[in-house]
Design a protein around this motif. Structure first.
Motif, PDB file in Angstrom:
ATOM      1  N   PHE A 112       0.849  -1.190   0.000  1.00 13.66           N
ATOM      2  CA  PHE A 112       0.000   0.000   0.000  1.00 13.66           C
ATOM      3  C   PHE A 112       0.884   1.239   0.000  1.00 13.66           C
ATOM      4  N   VAL A 166      -9.986  -4.458   2.851  1.00 13.98           N
ATOM      5  CA  VAL A 166      -9.736  -5.017   1.511  1.00 13.98           C
ATOM      6  C   VAL A 166      -8.987  -6.347   1.607  1.00 13.98           C
ATOM      7  N   ILE A 214     -15.286   0.179  -7.522  1.00 11.16           N
ATOM      8  CA  ILE A 214     -14.235   0.171  -6.504  1.00 11.16           C
ATOM      9  C   ILE A 214     -14.818  -0.163  -5.144  1.00 11.16           C
ATOM     10  N   CYS A 234     -13.482  -0.239  -2.034  1.00  8.21           N
ATOM     11  CA  CYS A 234     -12.446   0.157  -1.075  1.00  8.21           C
ATOM     12  C   CYS A 234     -13.090   1.195  -0.175  1.00  8.21           C
ATOM     13  N   ILE A 262      -7.560   4.183   4.140  1.00 10.20           N
ATOM     14  CA  ILE A 262      -6.224   3.597   4.290  1.00 10.20           C
ATOM     15  C   ILE A 262      -5.239   4.395   3.440  1.00 10.20           C
ATOM     16  N   CYS A 287      -3.288   4.821   0.707  1.00  8.02           N
ATOM     17  CA  CYS A 287      -3.102   4.059  -0.514  1.00  8.02           C
ATOM     18  C   CYS A 287      -3.683   4.826  -1.694  1.00  8.02           C
ATOM     19  N   ASN A 288      -2.964   4.879  -2.796  1.00  7.53           N
ATOM     20  CA  ASN A 288      -3.524   5.532  -3.985  1.00  7.53           C
ATOM     21  C   ASN A 288      -3.022   5.052  -5.344  1.00  7.53           C
ATOM     22  N   PRO A 289      -2.429   3.864  -5.465  1.00  4.80           N
ATOM     23  CA  PRO A 289      -1.957   3.440  -6.789  1.00  4.80           C
ATOM     24  C   PRO A 289      -3.064   3.391  -7.845  1.00  4.80           C
ATOM     25  N   CYS A 290      -4.320   3.203  -7.419  1.00  2.00           N
ATOM     26  CA  CYS A 290      -5.424   3.152  -8.390  1.00  2.00           C
ATOM     27  C   CYS A 290      -5.510   4.462  -9.164  1.00  2.00           C
ATOM     28  N   PRO A 295     -11.099   6.255  -2.756  1.00  2.00           N
ATOM     29  CA  PRO A 295     -11.047   6.494  -4.197  1.00  2.00           C
ATOM     30  C   PRO A 295     -12.456   6.735  -4.749  1.00  2.00           C
ATOM     31  N   SER A 322      -3.116  -2.773 -10.366  1.00  2.00           N
ATOM     32  CA  SER A 322      -2.349  -1.898  -9.476  1.00  2.00           C
ATOM     33  C   SER A 322      -2.918  -1.858  -8.080  1.00  2.00           C
ATOM     34  N   CYS A 323      -4.134  -2.308  -7.921  1.00  2.00           N
ATOM     35  CA  CYS A 323      -4.786  -2.176  -6.613  1.00  2.00           C
ATOM     36  C   CYS A 323      -4.218  -3.199  -5.637  1.00  2.00           C
ATOM     37  N   SER A 324      -3.534  -2.677  -4.631  1.00  2.00           N
ATOM     38  CA  SER A 324      -2.898  -3.526  -3.625  1.00  2.00           C
ATOM     39  C   SER A 324      -3.934  -4.344  -2.872  1.00  2.00           C
ATOM     40  N   GLY A 325      -5.155  -3.841  -2.782  1.00  2.00           N
ATOM     41  CA  GLY A 325      -6.189  -4.518  -2.015  1.00  2.00           C
ATOM     42  C   GLY A 325      -7.077  -5.420  -2.858  1.00  2.00           C
ATOM     43  N   ILE A 353     -10.711  -3.620  -6.945  1.00  2.00           N
ATOM     44  CA  ILE A 353     -11.316  -3.009  -8.128  1.00  2.00           C
ATOM     45  C   ILE A 353     -11.754  -4.084  -9.119  1.00  2.00           C
TER      46      ILE A 353
HETATM   47  S1  SF4 Z   1      -5.281   0.934  -4.909  1.00  2.00           S
HETATM   48 FE1  SF4 Z   1      -7.027  -0.338  -4.221  1.00  2.00          FE
HETATM   49  S2  SF4 Z   1      -6.751  -0.528  -2.008  1.00  2.00           S
HETATM   50 FE2  SF4 Z   1      -5.490   1.226  -2.693  1.00  2.00          FE
HETATM   51  S3  SF4 Z   1      -6.846   3.020  -2.444  1.00  2.00           S
HETATM   52 FE3  SF4 Z   1      -7.051   2.311  -4.563  1.00  2.00          FE
HETATM   53  S4  SF4 Z   1      -8.828   0.939  -4.497  1.00  2.00           S
HETATM   54 FE4  SF4 Z   1      -8.153   1.193  -2.372  1.00  2.00          FE
END
Ligand code: SF4
Ligand SMILES: Cc1cc2nc3c(=O)[nH]c(=O)nc-3n(C[C@H](O)[C@H](O)[C@H](O)COP(=O)(O)OP(=O)(O)OC[C@H]3O[C@@H](n4cnc5c(N)ncnc54)[C@H](O)[C@@H]3O)c2cc1C
Ligand code: SF4
Ligand code: FES
Lengths: 535, 106
Positions: free
Chosen positions: A50, A190, A398, A400, A404, A406-409, A428, A445-448, A451
């Protein structure tokens, strides 16, 4: 006696990051680690992390470890393995055990980055072979390629318990249940949702009453607990298992700091006995620093920043870095660290019950008790007018729902369909003004793994759902299997209509299933039929 | 199968040479360089030792050399932590009973 400008104890993310920064400032740096392999916890973490780009988000832990090792080598850091630091004395002298030999080293500055040790719990039969720590499970399956067991019960619903449960399934083990004495899931929702949709039942407010078996574990009994965590008679349940995995928290391994004479404090929020430190990790002894889990249980992402901060501070302490350069560089790192310390899981929020997200939406109680979102949650989080893309065709969904870091999305979508904003703990959001191409980068890309791409107009009466898949065997196009709900309940047949893998997806396979259109918002996982028959 | 032949993320596990070793007189195969405990696990061995007083079984617990639950007699030397000791061809491993070797009827 060998002398170094800086000696770092522990070659985990914190220690390596500290050593790299210091060596880049021109210091002679040695790192000692008691393990045969460097990297600390990182090489056991095979999931995507994350955070945001600056925290190496969406990169799998073991790859972050490889990068750190390469950087350390390039900066000229000397890493000593199989080297246990047994003592620290006055004047920064260290006693190091390498094999049978004890050696003395002298340093002008020291950074302790020894990480944490796993906590234990006791119950009848807890010493039987087959009761193992979560770290042991990870070591066996992710470092040595061996299954810790065939049927496993996991105790502990923090991130470690959740992540290791998922990893056990990836290794081919069956996780029969996830148990926690707390009334709510402790880790990220997630992570919980990933295992719930595989069908793992959650038993919150339950504990293990006994491990069964004479020479090794053959079963386990759990029971519900009351408000004082005492088992309630008559609520016992039995599972046939060969392995019981304990993930009941970590405690800082701060003995060396205590031995060195640092002022220590008991801080439950930081995980136990920890050194008193300033914002750069300097202890009450000038020139002696602590970084990473040893000074408070957090994450690898924060451990790396703390490591870099103490590395720079050590360099400034010995004059390898001007005070002004130090202040400038530390300021950036402080911002990066601060962004991780926000949201529902921030160190300051530990133990608090959170009713609403930062956006003011009531949190999902179902997620906290069962590991998945229920229909009412979908109304609040997913089906809001600003979250649904009303255009026909493919669009991201999404799931989520917690704040948390986290923002790769957001970075993944070059079309601008997904927005997190400046505060990386914000939920998100979908920007329906931009149209989705179905490229799948957000899913990968979503660590959790939160998506999904949904197309309600795939074919008359049918929707397509694209989901992340990290299990073997990889499904094949044309294959017929079972669609599962968020709780892992079989919904009916699903046909695989597309299977995508790409280098950019980094080992996550994107599987697209065709389901009746009524299941567009309920089907969230796929199970090959062979497995389904076996269960 | 206890060994993970292929992993969805890690691919195939790198292994050393296939070697034989001995456990309480039985011949077992494993991979050179992997921890003894891993080779034993692959062979289905759960009990590594029995405690001295209560004679209770112990096996792998921490897998990182901290708890000493996995100690065995290796080539005649007791108290060897098998989870962090690399396997060498021809090693003689014995279940440890207290501090001595377990009596095995062959
Ligand atoms: S990448 Fe996935 S887990 Fe991380 S903020 Fe975006 S939707 Fe949530
Ligand atoms: C299952 C699981 C999932 C996780 N997921 C994430 C995640 O998604 N994102 C994230 O950011 N973090 C995650 N973490 C947390 C992260 O792994 C740790 O916070 C991080 O590794 C802490 O780094 P560290 O350098 O402080 O300690 P460690 O990584 O524990 O390294 C400490 C090192 O010091 C060595 N050492 C200890 N004592 C001595 C001594 N006396 N002499 C010599 N060497 C010694 C140890 O052998 C070890 O190698 C996860 C952790 C677990 C267990
Ligand atoms: S599939 Fe591609 S275009 Fe669509 S939201 Fe995801 S990243 Fe953006
Ligand atoms: S299992 Fe703990 S020392 Fe080997």
């Amino acid at each position: 006696m060998k002398r170094y400008d800086l000696i770092v104890v522990g070659a985990g993310p914190a220690g390596l990051s500290a050593a790299i920064e210091a060596a880049r400032c021109g210091m002679r740096v040695a790192v000692f680690d008691e393990n045969a392999k460097p990297g600390g916890q990182l090489f056991k973490q095979i999931h995507k992390f994350f955070g945001s780009k600056e925290h190496q988000a969406k990169i799998r832990g073991y790859k972050i470890g490889e990068t750190l090792l390469a950087e350390a080598a390039e900066a000229g850091v000397e890493v000593f393995l199989n080297a246990t630091v047994a003592g620290i004395y006055l004047d920064k002298e260290l006693l190091v055990q390498r094999g049978e030999v004890m050696e003395h080293f002298k340093a002008d500055t020291i950074i302790i980055a020894t990480g944490a040790a796993e906590n234990m719990v006791t119950f009848e039969g807890w010493t039987l072979p087959g009761v193992i720590g979560a770290g042991a499970a990870q070591t066996m399956m992710n470092l040595y390629g061996i299954k810790p067991g065939q049927k496993v019960l996991m105790l502990g619903s923090g991130n470690v318990g959740l992540v290791v449960s998922f990893q056990l399934m990836q290794a081919g083990c069956e996780v029969v249940a996830l148990v926690d004495a707390a009334p709510r899931v402790g880790g990220y929702g997630v992570h919980a949702a990933k295992i719930a949709r595989c069908g793992v039942p959650f038993y919150l407010a339950h504990t293990i009453t006994k491990a069964e078996g004479s020479n090794c574990v053959t079963g386990v009994e759990i029971a519900q607990v009351d408000d004082d965590f005492a088992p309630i008679p008559g609520t016992e349940k039995h599972f046939d298992v060969d392995t019981i995995c304990l993930a009941v928290g970590l405690s800082p391994m701060s003995q060396l700091l205590k031995m060195a004479g640092c002022n220590m404090v008991d801080d439950p929020r930081r995980g136990g006995q920890v050194p008193q430190v300033d914002e750069n990790g300097e202890t009450s002894i000038p020139g002696l620093f602590a970084a990473g889990d040893v000074s408070g249980i957090e994450e690898a992402s924060s451990a790396m920043i703390q490591g870099r901060m103490s590395g720079l501070a050590a360099a400034a302490y010995l004059g390898f870095l001007s005070e002004q350069d130090k202040d400038n560089r530390l300021a950036d790192l402080e911002i990066a660290l601060d962004s991780l310390h926000q949201g529902m899981f921030a160190p300051g929020s530990k133990g608090k019950t959170i009713a609403k997200t930062d956006e003011g939406i009531a949190v999902s109680q179902s997620l906290l008790k069962k590991g998945y979102l229920d229909d009412a949650d979908l109304e609040r989080f997913i089906n809001r007018s600003d979250q649904t893309d009303k255009k026909s065709g493919i669009h991201p969904v999404i799931e989520c729902t917690q704040n948390i870091p986290c923002n790769p999305c957001q970075d993944a979508c070059t079309r601008g369909c997904i927005k997190v904003g400046k505060t990386i703990t914000a939920l998100p959001r979908i920007d329906a003004a931009n149209s989705c191409t179905g490229c799948g980068m957000c899913i990968a890309s979503c660590s959790g793994q939160a998506i999904f791409l949904v197309d309600e107009d795939y074919a008359p009466g049918y929707a397509s759902i694209t989901l992340p898949y990290e299990f073997l065997p990889r499904p094949q196009k044309g294959e017929l299997g079972i669609a599962l709900s968020r709780s892992g309940r079989p919904l009916g047949y699903a046909e695989i209509i597309d299977v995508r893998s790409a280098k950019a997806y980094d080992q996550t396979t994107l599987v697209t299933i065709k389901v009746p259109v009524e299941q567009a918002m309920t089907a969230r996982f796929y199970q090959p039929e062979t497995n389904a028959a076996g269960q | 199968m206890t060994r993970i032949s292929e992993h969805p993320i890690l691919g195939e596990t790198e292994k050393g040479r296939r070697v034989t070793f001995f456990m309480d007189g039985k011949t077992i195969e494993g991979y050179a360089g992997e921890p003894i405990a891993v080779a034993l696990k692959a062979a289905g061995v759960m009990v590594h030792r029995y405690t001295q007083k209560a004679h209770e079984p112990r096996g792998i617990f921490c897998a990182i050399g901290r708890c000493t639950d996995c100690v065995m007699i290796v080539d005649g030397v007791p108290n060897i932590r098998t989870c962090i000791t690399p396997l060498v061809e021809g090693m003689k491993i014995q279940t440890q009973d207290g501090v001595s070797g377990l009596e095995v009827s062959e």
